[in-house]
Design an enzyme around this catalytic site. Structure first.
Site, PDB file in Angstrom:
ATOM      1  CB  THR A  73      -0.934   0.008   1.235  1.00 19.95           C
ATOM      2  OG1 THR A  73      -1.465  -1.301   1.424  1.00 19.95           O
ATOM      3  CG2 THR A  73      -2.065   0.991   1.055  1.00 19.95           C
ATOM      4  CG  ASP A 103       4.008   2.349   6.850  1.00 21.34           C
ATOM      5  OD1 ASP A 103       3.812   1.623   5.858  1.00 21.34           O
ATOM      6  OD2 ASP A 103       4.884   2.109   7.708  1.00 21.34           O
ATOM      7  N   GLY A 104       1.139   1.765   5.492  1.00 24.36           N
ATOM      8  CA  GLY A 104       0.081   0.771   5.586  1.00 24.36           C
ATOM      9  C   GLY A 104       0.055   0.147   6.976  1.00 24.36           C
ATOM     10  CD  GLU A 153       6.694  -0.534   8.800  1.00 24.28           C
ATOM     11  OE1 GLU A 153       6.423  -0.711   7.618  1.00 24.28           O
ATOM     12  OE2 GLU A 153       6.262  -1.258   9.704  1.00 24.28           O
TER      13      GLU A 153
HETATM   14  O1  LIG Z   1       3.949  -3.002   8.495  1.00 23.61           O
HETATM   15  C1  LIG Z   1       4.225  -3.181   7.335  1.00 23.61           C
HETATM   16  C2  LIG Z   1       5.567  -3.618   6.903  1.00 23.61           C
HETATM   17  O2  LIG Z   1       6.384  -3.914   7.992  1.00 23.61           O
HETATM   18  C3  LIG Z   1       3.206  -2.926   6.287  1.00 23.61           C
HETATM   19  O3  LIG Z   1       2.774  -1.605   6.388  1.00 23.61           O
HETATM   20  C4  LIG Z   1       2.072  -3.857   6.500  1.00 23.61           C
HETATM   21  O4  LIG Z   1       2.577  -5.167   6.459  1.00 23.61           O
HETATM   22  C5  LIG Z   1       0.992  -3.673   5.417  1.00 23.61           C
HETATM   23  O5  LIG Z   1       1.468  -4.126   4.197  1.00 23.61           O
HETATM   24  P1  LIG Z   1       0.600  -4.088   2.882  1.00 23.61           P
HETATM   25  O6  LIG Z   1       0.343  -2.655   2.562  1.00 23.61           O
HETATM   26  O7  LIG Z   1       1.473  -4.774   1.846  1.00 23.61           O
HETATM   27  O8  LIG Z   1      -0.674  -4.847   3.131  1.00 23.61           O
END
Ligand SMILES: O=C(CO)[C@H](O)[C@H](O)COP(=O)(O)O
Length: 291
Positions: free
Chosen positions: A61, A115-116, A137
């Protein structure tokens, strides 16, 4: 104000780039999960302003958000952005796109991070780190004035740990000892702790910081998250965990179901959804549907 409209079903794909799908289009839509992620990401990037120091998230994402920031930089619509990547993967992506980068040493205050997340609960607490980047993060997102989380609706959960692993980054030294202690800590919730592996179990997964990840799987709600967080962090051998408590300032959720909101302008909505109080930003140019 919502315009009543029939539910959308069918096969025509969304074109976010071109904005080709007009609100009055008779064509039915189907949105893939990746399109939903892209919608949430693009919406978040509307909050980016020239001159900002930006936390650049990790995952499928967040990748859309980084792409979008680069597009706007190249179009001259954003200027003087400094990005702080939350992983080596995002670092590589940002370098390849020509986004100027820095780090927390040089820029200890971050204006905005996007961030996702793996899970979002009804208090906007998150689980992050199933992609393996939780430590960087958390460091970067703890240093930001505003933290926008971008998810598709599949990430909404009734309680933390409901949909899968809650990752914990641990030092490699005697990882098994730490793994056992973590599992024991959450015995009351039926916890199973597993060392994360790569390549179909052949190799231990190693984080950007040279550490390992122990994934905690709970059969039951773990209860008070602050208590759980403190207990995990008290264990020697633990570096950080993937619960991001009271950190998200906004969560943007892209959803499939629901009614088409009024078009041609942007709407800010606070509403309830399956017990969640969610803030959505809805822009019909992107054909974002919301309940
Ligand atoms: O915390 C994370 C990485 O450490 C990502 O933000 C989380 O895994 C979401 O990922 P995606 O957007 O691919 O579903």
């Amino acid at each position: 104000m919502a315009i009543p409209c029939p539910p959308f079903i069918g096969s025509e794909k969304l074109s976010i780039e071109s904005g080709a799908m007009s609100p009055s289009s008779p064509s039915p839509l189907i949105l893939t999960q990746d399109e939903l992620k892209k919608i949430a990401a693009y919406k978040a990037v509307e909050f980016v302003q020239s001159g900002m120091v930006l936390g650049l998230g990790t995952g499928s994402t967040a990748k859309h958000a980084v792409d979008r920031i680069a597009d706007l930089l190249h179009q001259g619509k954003l200027k003087n952005i400094v990005g702080i990547p939350t992983s080596t993967k995002t670092h590589k992506q940002a370098v390849s796109l020509g986004i100027p980068l820095s780090d927390l040493n040089s820029h200890p205050v971050v204006d905005l991070a996007i961030d996702g997340a793996d899970e979002v609960d009804s208090n906007l607490n998150l689980v992050k780190g199933r992609g393996g980047s939780l430590l960087r993060e958390k460091m970067i997102e703890s240093a930001c004035k505003k933290f926008i989380v971008i998810v598709d609706e599949s990430k909404l959960v009734a309680h933390v740990g409901a949909s899968g692993a809650m990752p914990v980054e641990v030092v490699p030294f005697c990882w098994k000892f730490t793994q056992d202690r973590l599992q024991n800590l959450f015995d009351y919730a039926g916890c199973v702790a597993k060392l994360r592996t790569d390549n179909g179990g052949e190799k231990i997964f190693v984080t950007d910081n040279g550490n390992y990840i122990v994934d905690l799987f709970f059969k039951k709600d773990i209860g008070d998250l602050k208590v759980a967080s403190d207990a995990i962090l008290r264990l020697a051998g633990v570096v950080e965990h993937g619960m991001f408590l009271d950190m998200a300032t906004t969560v943007i959720v892209a959803e499939v179901e629901g009614s088409l909101l009024n078009c041609g302008s942007e709407f800010y909505q606070e509403r309830r959804f399956r017990g969640f109080r969610i803030t959505s930003y809805v822009n019909c140019d992107l054909q974002l549907f919301s309940i």
